[in-house]
Design an enzyme around this catalytic site. Structure first.
Site, short mmCIF file in Angstrom:
data_model
loop_
_atom_site.label_atom_id
_atom_site.label_comp_id
_atom_site.label_asym_id
_atom_site.label_seq_id
_atom_site.Cartn_x
_atom_site.Cartn_y
_atom_site.Cartn_z
N LYS A 20 12.30 33.81 -21.95
CA LYS A 20 13.31 33.30 -21.11
C LYS A 20 13.59 34.89 -20.40
CE LYS A 20 17.64 32.11 -20.96
NZ LYS A 20 18.67 33.90 -20.27
N ASN A 21 14.33 35.33 -21.09
CA ASN A 21 14.66 36.83 -20.15
C ASN A 21 13.69 37.91 -19.24
OD1 ASN A 21 17.27 36.42 -20.42
ND2 ASN A 21 17.51 37.77 -22.40
N ARG A 42 22.72 33.98 -13.29
CA ARG A 42 23.33 34.81 -12.47
C ARG A 42 21.96 35.54 -12.33
NH1 ARG A 42 26.09 38.34 -13.48
NH2 ARG A 42 25.45 40.24 -13.39
N CYS A 96 27.10 32.93 -18.29
CA CYS A 96 27.95 32.54 -18.64
C CYS A 96 28.98 33.51 -18.62
CB CYS A 96 27.13 32.73 -19.85
SG CYS A 96 25.95 31.94 -20.60
N ARG A 108 30.36 41.27 -15.27
CA ARG A 108 28.73 41.75 -15.42
C ARG A 108 28.88 41.39 -14.38
NH1 ARG A 108 25.49 37.65 -18.99
NH2 ARG A 108 26.37 36.28 -17.96
N PRO A 109 29.12 42.46 -13.35
CA PRO A 109 28.83 42.34 -12.03
C PRO A 109 27.81 43.08 -11.49
CG PRO A 109 30.10 44.84 -12.94
CD PRO A 109 29.88 43.75 -13.81
N VAL A 110 27.09 42.88 -10.48
CA VAL A 110 26.11 43.68 -9.74
C VAL A 110 25.91 44.54 -8.83
CG1 VAL A 110 24.79 40.67 -9.56
CG2 VAL A 110 25.99 42.34 -7.48
N ASP A 111 27.16 45.60 -8.63
CA ASP A 111 26.82 46.99 -7.58
C ASP A 111 26.19 47.83 -8.85
OD1 ASP A 111 28.30 46.86 -10.81
OD2 ASP A 111 29.06 48.79 -10.24
N LEU A 112 25.31 47.16 -9.51
CA LEU A 112 24.20 48.93 -10.45
C LEU A 112 23.08 48.29 -9.22
CD1 LEU A 112 24.53 49.86 -13.80
CD2 LEU A 112 25.69 50.85 -11.36
N ASP A 152 22.51 39.90 -27.59
CA ASP A 152 22.49 38.47 -27.88
C ASP A 152 22.19 37.86 -29.21
OD1 ASP A 152 22.21 38.40 -24.75
OD2 ASP A 152 20.54 37.79 -24.23
N ARG A 180 19.92 25.84 -21.90
CA ARG A 180 19.54 27.27 -20.99
C ARG A 180 19.13 27.93 -21.86
NH1 ARG A 180 24.16 30.39 -19.72
NH2 ARG A 180 22.49 31.58 -18.59
#
Length: 428
Positions: free
Chosen positions: A22-23, A101, A125, A130-134, A315, A407
């Site tokens: 999946k990933n 996400r 989840c 888990r910010p997306v700033d990067l 994980d 999922r």
């Protein structure tokens, strides 16, 4: 709402096919936005997250067609054709992105090809912020103008993206994937430093190369990309899921059984393999994948610390904690990747596990036997850790909120039943 009932105590025996990852599949699907030609992906798992990404791409105007299926009549190894010739919208809406996400992975490809992208801030989840700033800093370093407005990321690059040196302050898988896809169409050379090294990123890079990209350093923490004016269509098979591989490896160990994991690649789970062997399990490469078994006494307590690849995967942390709950002796699990990822601990405790959490570490003292109980899934990997615990427990376990499980695990009950488990889905 569906529930899963498990009656534990049966050692698992038999062959179990590992699905496509999946990933890996999710960024590969997003990569279709980089070309107006068809990208054909095979070995796609049949999962809720894959359906969500297909729905999102369809809303953007991508033509999504199922071209074929696996040998068992469409239940595994799906083949999708993705054609982004007539993309009509560059907005990924909240109603879809909030469900997963990984939807933010459309940001880089759309920005690189169309010069603009509007993506809702993501959900997924509840295992930390888990910010997306990067992701956003990487896009800005490639020349994009970024604005956060009314819950959306609005990115613009009207003159196109330009190659640059992008240094990630810490490892980010999604950020590396977004930057890698964007760099494939940027002008000039891009160097991604401190890039994530996961096999799923290598899989994406190989697909991009098949589409005409030029990428060096695959598998290392430095990726060098020579931007192209355009990419073309390609065919690519998704690699096997290393997290599913690790999960079922621990299912064999926790039940005292033996499973042949068909399609598994040992090199992708080397950190887990080492830990399982130290704990007393047998892991043997075969012509078709891996055999994992426990025949010689109980599992022994072993300490682990989660780390970015090639370290022990975050994980697999919840599944490993379930295994340690029935080990001989004590073990310590330290989580360094995500905060708030011990939400499965109270549920395991309901089944009799002896676990004490101290900050980012958990001390597990193995018990002779877990007991079945009603439990509730809190996230994807936590949900499957409770399945593993239920397989080893005395009595009946009822797992609630199994939509988390759907999922990330394809046909879980069917696969386990075929290997001797007493497990069924209760539909309401």
């Amino acid at each position: 709402m569906d529930r899963i009932r498990i009656r534990g105590g049966q050692p698992l025996q038999g062959r179990l096919a590992i699905a496509g990852a999946k990933n890996a599949a999710l960024p590969l699907m997003a990569a279709c936005l980089l070309t107006d030609e068809t990208l054909t992906l095979s070995n796609l798992p049949h999962l809720a997250d894959i359906a969500t990404m297909a729905h999102l791409l369809g809303e953007l105007g991508v033509q999504v067609t199922m071209d074929g299926s696996g040998p068992d009549g469409g239940q595994a190894g799906r083949v999708l054709q993705l054609t982004a010739t007539d993309v009509r919208d560059v907005t990924a809406p909240y109603d879809l992105v909030r469900k997963m996400r990984a939807s933010v992975l459309v940001l880089g490809p759309m920005l690189a090809r169309f010069g603009r992208s509007r993506v809702s801030l993501p959900g997924g989840c509840a295992i930390g912020t888990r910010p997306v700033d990067l992701h956003l800093k990487a896009m800005a370093q490639l020349g994009a103008e970024i604005e956060l407005k009314e819950g959306y990321i609005e990115a613009r690059a009207p003159r196109g993206l330009c190659g640059n040196r992008v240094v990630f302050p810490f490892v980010t898988v999604g950020g590396t994937e977004n930057a890698l896809m964007a760099a494939a169409l940027a002008k000039g050379e891009t160097v991604l430093t401190n890039a994530a090294r996961e096999p799923e990123i290598a899989d994406l890079a190989h697909c991009l190369i098949a589409m005409g990209a030029e990428i060096e350093g695959i598998g290392s923490d430095t990726l060098t990309v020579q931007g192209r004016e355009r990419l073309h269509g390609a065919r690519h098979a998704v690699l096997p899921d290393r997290i599913e591989t690790g999960t079922y490896a621990m299912a064999a160990a926790i039940t005292g059984g033996s499973l042949d994991l068909v399609g598994a690649r040992q090199e992708h789970i080397a950190a887990l393999t080492e830990v399982l062997r130290r704990a007393g399990a047998e892991v043997t490469p075969t012509a078709s994948g891996l055999q994992v078994s426990r025949r010689n006494g109980p599992i022994r307590g072993v300490d682990v610390m989660t780390e970015p690849y090639p370290g022990f995967p975050t994980d697999l942390q919840a599944q490993f904690m379930a295994l340690m709950a029935v080990a001989e002796g004590a073990a310590m699990v330290t989580e360094t990747v995500f905060e708030n990822r011990f939400m499965h601990v109270p549920e395991l405790a309901r089944m009799g596990a002896d676990i004490n959490v101290h900050g980012a570490s958990a001390i597990i003292r193995g018990v002779h036997k877990l007991s079945g109980a009603p439990v509730m899934a809190t996230d994807l990997r936590a949900s499957v850790s409770l399945v593993l615990a239920g397989l080893a427990a005395e009595g009946e376990t009822i797992l609630n909120r199994v939509y988390h499980l759907d999922r990330g695990y394809e046909r879980l009950e069917e696969k386990l039943v075929a290997c001797g488990a007493d497990i069924e889905r209760l539909r309401y």
